[in-house]
Structure formats: structure tokens, C-alpha cells
Design a protein around this motif. Structure first.
Motif, mmCIF file in Angstrom:
data_model
loop_
_atom_site.group_PDB
_atom_site.id
_atom_site.type_symbol
_atom_site.label_atom_id
_atom_site.label_comp_id
_atom_site.label_asym_id
_atom_site.label_seq_id
_atom_site.Cartn_x
_atom_site.Cartn_y
_atom_site.Cartn_z
ATOM 1 N N SER A 170 0.815 -1.220 0.000
ATOM 2 C CA SER A 170 0.000 0.000 0.000
ATOM 3 C C SER A 170 0.849 1.271 0.000
ATOM 4 N N HIS A 172 2.187 4.593 -1.511
ATOM 5 C CA HIS A 172 1.643 5.536 -2.498
ATOM 6 C C HIS A 172 2.459 6.820 -2.497
ATOM 7 N N CYS A 429 -0.946 3.304 -5.790
ATOM 8 C CA CYS A 429 -0.624 2.156 -4.939
ATOM 9 C C CYS A 429 0.362 1.245 -5.664
ATOM 10 N N GLY A 446 -0.924 -3.879 4.297
ATOM 11 C CA GLY A 446 -1.692 -3.026 3.399
ATOM 12 C C GLY A 446 -2.396 -3.832 2.320
ATOM 13 N N THR A 448 -4.807 -3.473 -1.492
ATOM 14 C CA THR A 448 -5.342 -2.671 -2.593
ATOM 15 C C THR A 448 -6.643 -3.311 -3.078
ATOM 16 N N ILE A 455 -5.968 2.082 -2.644
ATOM 17 C CA ILE A 455 -5.664 1.408 -1.386
ATOM 18 C C ILE A 455 -6.936 1.295 -0.558
ATOM 19 N N PRO A 459 -2.768 2.538 4.266
ATOM 20 C CA PRO A 459 -1.901 3.235 3.300
ATOM 21 C C PRO A 459 -0.563 3.640 3.914
#
Length: 504
Positions: A170, A172, A429, A446, A448, A455, A459
């Protein structure tokens, strides 16, 4: 050298005589504080050096401020003594590596639903496509290890060490293009000019080996150069220059300008450096510029590196078993595999931060063949590094990181066929992994959605990743700062939170 010889040196060296003349002129202008000359000096050296501080105002000494900051380190007991960061430049696709999405096979060829995209920004390379067809990976995934983690068939060696890895699915970022995205990961800011992670580590924690730099960079020679790398990615930014990363290269001159000039030997170089140090010390007494101290330290380090670098770069002492472990490329200096062995040697020498760059992950077209080649180049040696560190008892206090600057889109960029497709940049992601010191082994953190587009759980922003990395080194990311242009800066700027869920 005696004081008498020092005086003789000052009296009869033209460089000192010229420098003293300049100091005399500056001394005169400073004392008189009159005329255009004084104003010019004021612009160069700051008004307080001419006129003194304003009455009633207590000024903070940046030097004292830094000393207080550094005196407090480490803030907590460090789990990691050293870091090796395997940076996959270009943005590896999560779909072909670590983020298994079986539901995509049901939707192959269909347009990406608007409810998934949510109007999010696309790059200029796919924004004008009439359709965004969903494409699942053509490569199979299987479960591996006690953790039963899904890994692509392209990474068979990594699959063997999956129980040592902490996959973070996750991650980002905010940057959608390569340069700002790589700069963001390496420095905590999308704009150039900030210190890199390794430079912050060098500034905060110093060195455990006085004969090698704290921060060393290795770049694979056997990788496609689809996206450029810049020295500023391992630069010191506004930190003193001794904290910049030093690139070690394959070939005759591993470190540029380190060897003696033609016709000079070691004693000549030492004598030259001694005199140069005296010149620099005089300049430092006159101007008080901390960069002069940094330059003196760099010259002294370069002299010591003339002995230490050839030793550490020499892989001839490695056994056949080690070369077999890291793969056939490992005997070829400068390849990713050879650099992984070199990284292990540097870590054994207590180099604190080693960064490997492997380019070529930017597959906008021809992805199936392209990513298969990329995985083949890095898979065996990456797993070997984990195994090698572990059996030497070093994985417990070494943090290993693998990942790129962003992920790839679930839809195909350009023409989609049964066995060929491309993927565009996707910062929303993507997957990285960490292993070793202080992180939970054999977990995935995490989640997705079914399209690996958004996500849905836990995150982890780039700033959070940096905060956690520093924490594992014993550093509170909010407390390691450097004052520059009137503001206190840090790696995570004014952001970042600790990712407690991955900490052992």
C-alpha cells in the motif's frame, strides 16, 4: 611541524601572502564600516559580521544548534546498524511481481470502470486513449513459504526467501512522472536540492568506518538506461558536502579522481595534502566557513580510501560457492549481481548506507518480455543477498529495502494483444518490501482493491516510509533537523508517521 616551521611556511608561501593581503583589505573594510566597500563586504558576509548583532536580540548559532541536535542521537535504541536500498528505477509493475489480482482474469479487455478510476489524473501518455482496457498478468502466481505469500513465477529465487520479507502493498506517492517521483523517494521532496536519505543518515549518525564513506552508491552497468539517473539523487543538498553519496564504479577507477596523478606517489600526495590542509585551515580561521572543514575532511578521506577502496572492490577472495549463490553475472564487475556482493562487503566494513540503482523497469510497451528480463537480472542476486547476510549473522541488524518510484496501471497503455501489453505510471498504490533489522518477517502489510488501483487498507505514504526507515536506525524523524536559510528542514518535511504495523 614546529611553530617555527609554520611561521616560515606562512611567510614564504605566495598563496598565504596573497590570502593575507585579502584578509588585510577585508579587515580594513570591516573596521571602517564605511563606503561602498563595507556594503559589498556586508552583502558577502552578512551585516552582523560588520555591525554586530542588533541590541537586545539573542541570535541562535547554527553551529551550536546542530551540535545540540546531533548530541541527542540516537533518540531510541536502533534496530538497524546499516541499510542497503535496492532501488528499481523506472517503476516495477506490481501486477507481474507481488500484488496478485485473480479477479482481473474475469474482466480482461473490459474498460476500467469509472467507479474505480474516480477521475484520478493520468499521464499524458494514456490520457487521450479512447479506452482503458483491463489487462491481467500473463504470468502465474503461486503461494510460497510458511506465510503462503503469493509471488509471481518471474521471481523464483525471491519466492524462496519470502518468509524473511515484509511486503508493503500500500505504498503511495504524489508524483506521476519519473524525475519528481525518484527525487521524492530519494530526498523527501519532488523538487531537486534537498539532501538524500543517505546524506541525512550520514549527517545524523556519522560513520562506523573512518576509511570508507558513510554513504556509497552503486549503479548497475547491465540495465537498460531508459530513464536517467542524476548524481543529485545521492547528493547532500544543503548539508555539508562530506555527507554526499560517493559512487563506486566498475573498471580501473572505482572512485573518480582518487588515484595519484601521473608521476606522483603516496608520499608526494601526503606532502601535498599537508600543505593544502594548512591553506584551508588559514582560510577557515579567516572566514569561518564550515564548508572548508568539510573539504579538509574529504581530502583526508580520499587519502585513506586509496588503500581501503582497492581492497573492498577486489572480489577475487570470494569463493566459487558465493558466485554460484549470486548467479552467473556476479563474476562480471559492475553488474547488479556483482554489486550485490560488493554491497555485502561494504556492509561488512560497517558502511552505514549502501544504495544500488537498477534501471529499466519503465515498460509502457512490450511489458511481458521486458519485465521478464528485468526480474531475471535482479531476482537471484537479491535473494542471495538476503541469504548471505542471514548466514553471516548480519540480517538482524541490516535493513534491506527493494522498490521503485511508483507502480503501473491495471489498464494497458497502447495496443493490447493476448501476449503483449504495456502499463503506464501509477502512483496511487504499489508494492515495496523490507527485510531484516526491526521489521516483521513473512507478512504482507496493506491492501489494494481488485484492480490494484486504490488502497483499501493501511496506506503508507513516501513520508511514512522515510519516518519508519529513520526510526529503525534509532532516529526520530521529527527531531533530526538542519537549519538552512532561516528554516529548520528534515527528511520528512512536516509530514510522516511511523508504520507501527510492520515493526517487529
Amino acid at each position: 611541524m614546529s611553530h617555527h616551521h609554520d611561521d616560515e611556511f606562512r611567510l614564504h608561501t605566495p598563496d598565504f601572502q596573497e590570502l593575507n593581503k585579502r584578509l588585510d583589505r577585508r579587515h580594513f573594510l570591516t573596521k571602517t564600516s564605511l563606503g561602498l566597500g563595507a556594503l559589498a563586504v556586508g552583502s558577502l558576509f552578512g551585516a552582523k559580521h560588520l555591525f554586530g548583532a542588533s541590541p537586545g536580540i539573542k541570535e541562535e548559532s547554527s553551529t551550536n544548534f546542530e551540535e545540540e541536535i546531533l548530541k541527542a542521537l540516537p533518540h531510541i535504541a536502533p534496530k538497524a546498524k546499516r541499510v542497503v536500498y535496492l532501488f528499481m528505477s523506472g517503476g516495477p509493475s506490481q501486477f507481474e511481481t507481488f500484488d496478485y489480482k485473480p479477479k482481473l482474469y474475469e474482466m480482461a479487455g473490459q474498460n476500467l470502470p469509472d467507479s474505480v478510476r474516480k477521475g484520478q489524473r493520468l499521464t499524458g501518455m494514456s490520457a487521450n486513449q479512447s479506452a482503458l482496457p483491463v489487462v491481467p498478468s500473463i504470468y502465474k502466481f503461486n503461494q510460497h513459504g510458511k506465510s503462503q505469500t503469493w509471488i509471481s513465477e518471474l521471481l523464483p529465487y525471491t519466492a524462496q526467501v519470502v518468509d524473511d520479507l515484509c511486503l508493503v502493498k500500500s505504498i503511495h506517492s504524489e508524483a506521476i512522472n519519473h524525475d519528481p517521483a525518484i527525487t521524492f523517494f530519494q530526498t523527501g521532496n519532488q523538487l531537486p536540492g534537498r539532501p538524500s536519505i543517505g546524506s541525512w543518515v550520514s549527517y545524523g549518525l556519522g560513520s562506523d568506518n573512518k576509511n570508507l564513506p558513510t554513504f556509497i552508491v552503486l549503479v548497475s552497468k547491465n540495465a537498460p538506461k531508459d530513464q536517467p539517473l542524476y548524481a543529485r539523487l545521492w547528493g547532500n543538498g544543503f548539508l555539508p558536502s562530506r555527507h554526499q553519496g560517493v559512487q563506486f564504479r566498475s573498471g580501473k577507477d572505482p572512485v573518480l579522481f582518487l588515484n595519484n596523478p601521473e608521476g606522483y606517489d603516496g608520499s608526494d600526495r601526503k606532502e601535498m595534502l599537508d600543505y593544502l590542509t594548512k591553506l584551508n585551515q588559514l582560510q577557515n580561521e579567516a572566514y569561518g566557513d564550515p564548508e572548508v572543514d568539510a573539504r579538509i575532511a574529504q581530502y583526508e578521506m580520499a587519502y585513506r580510501m586509496q588503500t581501503s577502496v582497492p581492497e573492498v572492490m577486489d572480489l577475487s577472495g570470494e569463493s566459487d560457492e558465493v558466485f554460484q549463490l549470486y548467479g552467473p553475472d556476479s563474476r562480471d564487475s559492475g553488474t547488479y549481481a556483482a554489486n550485490c556482493i560488493l554491497a555485502r562487503k561494504l556492509l561488512e566494513k560497517d558502511v552505514k548506507f549502501v544504495q544500488l540503482y537498477h534501471q529499466g523497469w519503465d515498460q509502457h510497451g512490450g511489458l511481458p518480455k521486458g519485465i521478464a528480463n528485468q526480474c531475471k537480472q535482479v531476482d537471484q542476486a537479491t535473494a542471495a543477498l538476503i541469504i548471505d547476510l542471514k548466514r553471516r549473522g548480519m540480517l538482524d541488524d541490516t535493513l534491506v529495502i527493494w522498490g521503485g518510484e511508483f507502480g503501473r496501471t491495471v489498464y494497458s497503455q497502447g495496443k493490447l494483444t493476448a501476449d503483449n501489453y504495456g502499463r503506464d505510471h501509477h502512483p496511487r498504490c504499489f508494492t515495496m518490501w523490507m527485510a531484516g533489522a526491526g521489521v516483521k518477517p513473512g507478512i504482507s502489510y496493506g491492501e489494494t482493491d481488485d484492480f490494484s488501483y486504490n488502497i483499501i487498507k493501511d496506506p503508507v505514504h513516501v513520508h511514512d516510509f522515510h519516518a519508519t526507515l529513520m526510526h529503525l536506525l534509532g532516529v526520530d524523524h521529527e527531531r533530526l533537523t538542519y537549519k538552512f536559510q532561516g528554516r529548520r528542514f528534515r527528511l520528512t518535511d512536516v509530514h510522516g508517521k511511523l508504520v507501527k504495523g510492520i515493526l517487529a
